[in-house]
Scaffold this motif. Sequence first.
Motif, PDB file in Angstrom:
ATOM      1  N   LEU A 142       0.926  -1.476   0.032  1.00 21.31           N
ATOM      2  CA  LEU A 142       0.005  -0.016  -0.011  1.00 21.31           C
ATOM      3  C   LEU A 142       0.483   0.946  -0.294  1.00 21.31           C
ATOM      4  N   ASP A 143       1.518   1.304  -0.623  1.00 26.04           N
ATOM      5  CA  ASP A 143       2.945   2.186  -1.084  1.00 26.04           C
ATOM      6  C   ASP A 143       2.761   2.860  -2.362  1.00 26.04           C
ATOM      7  N   GLY A 144       2.208   2.826  -3.485  1.00 25.60           N
ATOM      8  CA  GLY A 144       1.735   3.229  -3.786  1.00 25.60           C
ATOM      9  C   GLY A 144       2.895   2.466  -5.226  1.00 25.60           C
ATOM     10  N   SER A 145       3.435   1.118  -4.633  1.00 27.82           N
ATOM     11  CA  SER A 145       3.931   0.637  -5.618  1.00 27.82           C
ATOM     12  C   SER A 145       3.529  -0.572  -6.922  1.00 27.82           C
ATOM     13  N   PRO A 146       4.051  -0.553  -7.586  1.00 23.41           N
ATOM     14  CA  PRO A 146       2.797  -0.839  -9.015  1.00 23.41           C
ATOM     15  C   PRO A 146       2.910  -2.478  -9.255  1.00 23.41           C
ATOM     16  N   ILE A 147       1.643  -3.353  -9.540  1.00 16.40           N
ATOM     17  CA  ILE A 147       1.456  -4.738  -8.897  1.00 16.40           C
ATOM     18  C   ILE A 147       2.270  -4.760 -10.589  1.00 16.40           C
ATOM     19  N   GLU A 148       2.711  -5.275 -11.197  1.00 12.29           N
ATOM     20  CA  GLU A 148       3.533  -6.075 -13.174  1.00 12.29           C
ATOM     21  C   GLU A 148       2.719  -8.098 -12.701  1.00 12.29           C
ATOM     22  N   MET A 149       2.060  -7.816 -13.927  1.00 15.69           N
ATOM     23  CA  MET A 149       1.992  -9.739 -13.834  1.00 15.69           C
ATOM     24  C   MET A 149       2.427 -10.290 -14.906  1.00 15.69           C
ATOM     25  N   ALA A 150       2.991 -11.711 -15.067  1.00 22.78           N
ATOM     26  CA  ALA A 150       3.539 -11.537 -16.334  1.00 22.78           C
ATOM     27  C   ALA A 150       2.328 -11.779 -17.418  1.00 22.78           C
ATOM     28  N   ALA A 151       1.242 -12.576 -16.735  1.00 22.42           N
ATOM     29  CA  ALA A 151       0.616 -13.072 -17.506  1.00 22.42           C
ATOM     30  C   ALA A 151      -0.810 -12.192 -18.274  1.00 22.42           C
ATOM     31  N   LEU A 152      -0.509 -10.228 -17.564  1.00 20.80           N
ATOM     32  CA  LEU A 152      -0.632  -8.953 -17.823  1.00 20.80           C
ATOM     33  C   LEU A 152       0.038  -7.692 -18.666  1.00 20.80           C
ATOM     34  N   PRO A 153       0.912  -8.515 -19.759  1.00 21.86           N
ATOM     35  CA  PRO A 153       2.193  -7.431 -20.018  1.00 21.86           C
ATOM     36  C   PRO A 153       1.917  -6.069 -20.126  1.00 21.86           C
ATOM     37  N   GLY A 154       2.106  -4.876 -20.172  1.00 20.77           N
ATOM     38  CA  GLY A 154       2.295  -3.883 -20.186  1.00 20.77           C
ATOM     39  C   GLY A 154       0.824  -3.284 -19.294  1.00 20.77           C
ATOM     40  N   ILE A 155       0.495  -3.724 -18.303  1.00 16.13           N
ATOM     41  CA  ILE A 155      -0.337  -3.233 -17.833  1.00 16.13           C
ATOM     42  C   ILE A 155      -0.229  -3.810 -16.071  1.00 16.13           C
ATOM     43  N   ARG A 156      -0.142  -2.131 -15.476  1.00 13.35           N
ATOM     44  CA  ARG A 156       0.475  -2.286 -14.328  1.00 13.35           C
ATOM     45  C   ARG A 156      -1.310  -2.141 -13.218  1.00 13.35           C
ATOM     46  N   VAL A 157      -0.907  -2.223 -11.818  1.00  9.99           N
ATOM     47  CA  VAL A 157      -2.242  -1.906 -10.697  1.00  9.99           C
ATOM     48  C   VAL A 157      -1.837  -1.879  -9.679  1.00  9.99           C
ATOM     49  N   VAL A 158      -2.007  -0.434  -9.225  1.00  6.30           N
ATOM     50  CA  VAL A 158      -1.648   0.321  -8.191  1.00  6.30           C
ATOM     51  C   VAL A 158      -2.510  -0.338  -7.056  1.00  6.30           C
ATOM     52  N   ALA A 159      -2.518  -0.939  -5.869  1.00  2.00           N
ATOM     53  CA  ALA A 159      -3.881  -0.368  -4.792  1.00  2.00           C
ATOM     54  C   ALA A 159      -3.612   0.839  -3.686  1.00  2.00           C
ATOM     55  N   LEU A 160      -5.014   1.167  -3.510  1.00  2.00           N
ATOM     56  CA  LEU A 160      -5.188   2.560  -2.759  1.00  2.00           C
ATOM     57  C   LEU A 160      -6.271   2.247  -1.310  1.00  2.00           C
ATOM     58  N   PRO A 161      -5.234   2.331  -0.257  1.00  2.00           N
ATOM     59  CA  PRO A 161      -6.262   1.990   0.735  1.00  2.00           C
ATOM     60  C   PRO A 161      -7.270   3.045   1.069  1.00  2.00           C
ATOM     61  N   LEU A 162      -8.648   1.996   1.395  1.00  2.00           N
ATOM     62  CA  LEU A 162      -9.972   2.818   1.620  1.00  2.00           C
ATOM     63  C   LEU A 162     -10.258   2.379   3.249  1.00  2.00           C
ATOM     64  N   ILE A 184      -8.237  -0.055  -6.918  1.00  2.00           N
ATOM     65  CA  ILE A 184      -7.749  -0.039  -7.324  1.00  2.00           C
ATOM     66  C   ILE A 184      -7.208   0.459  -8.535  1.00  2.00           C
ATOM     67  N   VAL A 185      -6.006   1.155  -8.853  1.00  2.00           N
ATOM     68  CA  VAL A 185      -6.219   1.547 -10.451  1.00  2.00           C
ATOM     69  C   VAL A 185      -5.303   1.524 -11.497  1.00  2.00           C
TER      70      VAL A 185
END
Length: 309
Positions: A142-162, A184-185
């Motif tokens: 939850l520090d703003g660092s993006p998640i990148e997944m091998a199965a989703l090339p070119g897509i990044r996910v960033v989580a925001l606490p709610l 998530i963004v």
Amino acid sequence: MKIKVLGSSAGGGFPQWNCNCRNCDGVRRGTLKATRRTQSSIAVSANGEDWLLVNASPDLLAQIAANPELQPARRVRDSGIAAALVMDAQIDHVTGLLMLRERGTPLPLYATDAVWQDLSQGFPIVPMLSHYCGVEHRRIALDGSPIEMAALPGIRVVALPLSSKAPPYSPHRDAPVRGDNIGIVIDDTASGRSVFYAPGLGAIEPHVRDAMRDADLLLVDGTTWTGDEMIRLGLSNKTAADMGHLPQTGAGGMIETLDALAPLRDRAQRKVLIHINNTNPILIDDGPERRVLAEHRIEVAYDGMSFEL
């Protein structure tokens, strides 16, 4: 980036199995112009074959059957679901994980530490699945660092606490911790376009408002029309706020919030309500509430709705 709405209803679906409110009774009898909906979930893909399942509803098997993209049939046993991400530990967002137990390999599961704890103890899906396919915890920071997944090339996910509510069986229910609920963004690095997804929004904090402003597509909490909806109908003693949701109407409600957004970038923004409770009158296609939303250029999600960004 492809996004598919697998389910657009809140917990219980629409119609809810034991509910005879005007909406549920009307859709069963065919006296209302309304469409049945399964419980809230989306899927995201870069190539249309490998998908990230975001929340796993109890209706997952029906959702897979209704969306052939999730079964590419490349081998005798196959699935387009490459990984799953859960945004909280609510029953309507995680029970579907049990339906994936026949996987031949452990399921990669993205979850915050707080949600992982709930799924290991309060609602122990993780220990249960350890007797079947198993689960690999992919920690959501939850520090703003993006998640990148091998199965989703070119897509990044960033989580925001709610600010919302942990489930009733969570030790955090009345003592919230950071990570109980997230939005998530999802960014497509090639197109530069993004989606903000938050089916449960209890408050619009500054970091949430910024993320909403910057997104090309908003898929946000559409649970109730009014704050006292469930109480007024005699179905609950809880307000929308008690359940961790922002109603559409009233001061500071979702309509007012969406109207006030000034997008950070000069381009059209789609605003879509998802996670719609069975009592919400916006489920009636030709109702006055739906016309109000149209005036504010707000859409209502439905099962099978798709987007390409």
